[in-house]
Scaffold this active site. Structure first.
Site, PDB file in Angstrom:
ATOM      1  N   LYS A 271       0.819  -1.214   0.000  1.00 18.61           N
ATOM      2  CA  LYS A 271       0.000   0.000   0.000  1.00 18.61           C
ATOM      3  C   LYS A 271       0.855   1.267   0.000  1.00 18.61           C
ATOM      4  O   LYS A 271       1.723   1.443   0.866  1.00 18.61           O
ATOM      5  CB  LYS A 271      -0.837   0.052   1.276  1.00 18.61           C
ATOM      6  CG  LYS A 271      -2.166  -0.652   1.175  1.00 18.61           C
ATOM      7  CD  LYS A 271      -2.773  -0.728   2.552  1.00 18.61           C
ATOM      8  CE  LYS A 271      -4.131  -0.108   2.614  1.00 18.61           C
ATOM      9  NZ  LYS A 271      -4.726  -0.254   3.959  1.00 18.61           N
TER      10      LYS A 271
HETATM   11  C1  E4P Z   1      -8.310   0.272   4.212  1.00 23.64           C
HETATM   12  O1  E4P Z   1      -7.446  -0.380   3.661  1.00 23.64           O
HETATM   13  C2  E4P Z   1      -8.127   0.949   5.485  1.00 23.64           C
HETATM   14  O2  E4P Z   1      -7.383   0.125   6.346  1.00 23.64           O
HETATM   15  C3  E4P Z   1      -9.392   1.266   6.218  1.00 23.64           C
HETATM   16  O3  E4P Z   1     -10.532   0.856   5.530  1.00 23.64           O
HETATM   17  C4  E4P Z   1      -9.448   2.584   6.879  1.00 23.64           C
HETATM   18  O4  E4P Z   1     -10.693   2.790   7.449  1.00 23.64           O
HETATM   19  P1  E4P Z   1     -11.034   3.805   8.637  1.00 23.64           P
HETATM   20  O5  E4P Z   1     -11.565   5.042   8.027  1.00 23.64           O
HETATM   21  O6  E4P Z   1     -12.063   3.079   9.434  1.00 23.64           O
HETATM   22  O7  E4P Z   1      -9.756   4.031   9.405  1.00 23.64           O
END
Ligand code: E4P
Length: 282
Positions: A109
């Site tokens: 990522k």
């Molecule tokens: C996605 O890969 C992220 O880890 C995640 O969905 C972030 O979500 P949040 O807004 O609940 O932190």
């Protein structure tokens, strides 16, 4: 649950126990997304305030994703680089090349910033990538162009919940990206992320999002309700969320650097991931 849906289902979290439980409940699991905040939260829940050296913290991240990989060896597991707004592409690439050796089923990522996309443009020829912290159609156009010619799977992660949290209709960004990508070559898979409730899952399924990543809490509510699948009569409850209309003037086909990739939630998101990770360190 029979695997009769076209979207892939991932779990979003930092706990291998949740990965295991989700796989048991659903009967399968296509993948896992993690991020520095989720890994830090899992460690803190287990070890309280015990601080780590940088090497120990990185080892903890590696240990957790290895466990997840053991539970879903056939799935894709997203591992995030550590970056601040000013972190250079070279540094992100260095981290990415190290992380991809942790597990065979990795996806790395990168944040949707200038340096993040510069790194991803190179990385997508070497490994699966996932561009995270996406909040706009314009960012999605840049992601598409930066990863054109990728030799490995490319995911884009629009964060719907964080837009909803401030009163904007996050699911409309997913809708807009899917619409814009119909004119593309299909090399980017849309991974609906940052879910807050079952309606996010249902609408993402209805839209045909390639992947949906669910935090365990939302996943469990979906499971308790019998893993509902929306039919053609399903209507997403927009409520008072402010529309984010499709922009006809944002089209694919330009060099990625020409798109506006700045978004305040991307900036805030990077800083928060960094802060949460650093809170683990001595
Ligand atoms: C996605 O890969 C992220 O880890 C995640 O969905 C972030 O979500 P949040 O807004 O609940 O932190």
């Amino acid at each position: 649950m029979p695997k009769n849906i076209s979207s892939k289902i991932f779990i979003d979290g930092g706990s291998p126990q949740e990965t295991r439980q989700a796989k048991v409940l659903l009967g399968f699991l296509d993948g896992q997304t993690t991020n520095p905040s989720l890994i830090a939260k899992n460690y803190t829940a287990k070890a309280g305030g015990t601080k780590l050296t940088e090497t120990q913290a990185l080892d903890e991240y590696k240990r957790v994703v290895r466990q997840m990989s053991g539970i879903i060896p056939e799935g894709s597991i997203s591992i995030q680089v550590f970056a601040q707004e000013e972190t250079k592409a070279d540094e992100m690439l260095r981290q990415a090349r190290a992380r991809k050796t942790w597990i065979p089923n990795h996806s790395i990522k990168f944040p949707c910033t200038k340096e993040g996309l510069t790194a991803a443009e190179i990385a997508c020829k070497e490994m699966p990538v996932n561009i995270t912290l996406v909040f706009s159609q314009s960012q999605a156009a840049a992601v598409y162009e930066a990863t054109k010619g990728a030799k490995y799977p490319v995911f884009i992660s629009p964060f719907v919940g964080r837009l909803d949290d401030r009163g904007e209709n996050g699911m409309q960004v997913v809708e807009n990206i899917l619409e814009m990508y119909t004119s593309g070559d299909g090399h980017v898979e849309v991974l609906t992320a940052s879910l807050r409730g079952v309606d996010h899952i249902l609408y993402a399924l209805r839209l045909g999002s390639d992947i949906i990543t669910c935090p365990f809490k939302v996943f469990k509510t979906w499971a308790d309700g019998g893993f509902t699948i929306p039919d053609t009569s399903y209507v997403y409850p927009v409520g008072k969320l402010k529309p984010i209309p499709y922009k006809e003037d944002i089209t694919l086909g330009k060099p990625w650097q020409e798109y506006n990739i700045s978004h305040d939630l991307t900036t805030i998101g990077i800083a928060k991931f960094w802060e949460d990770w650093n809170s683990l360190l001595q």
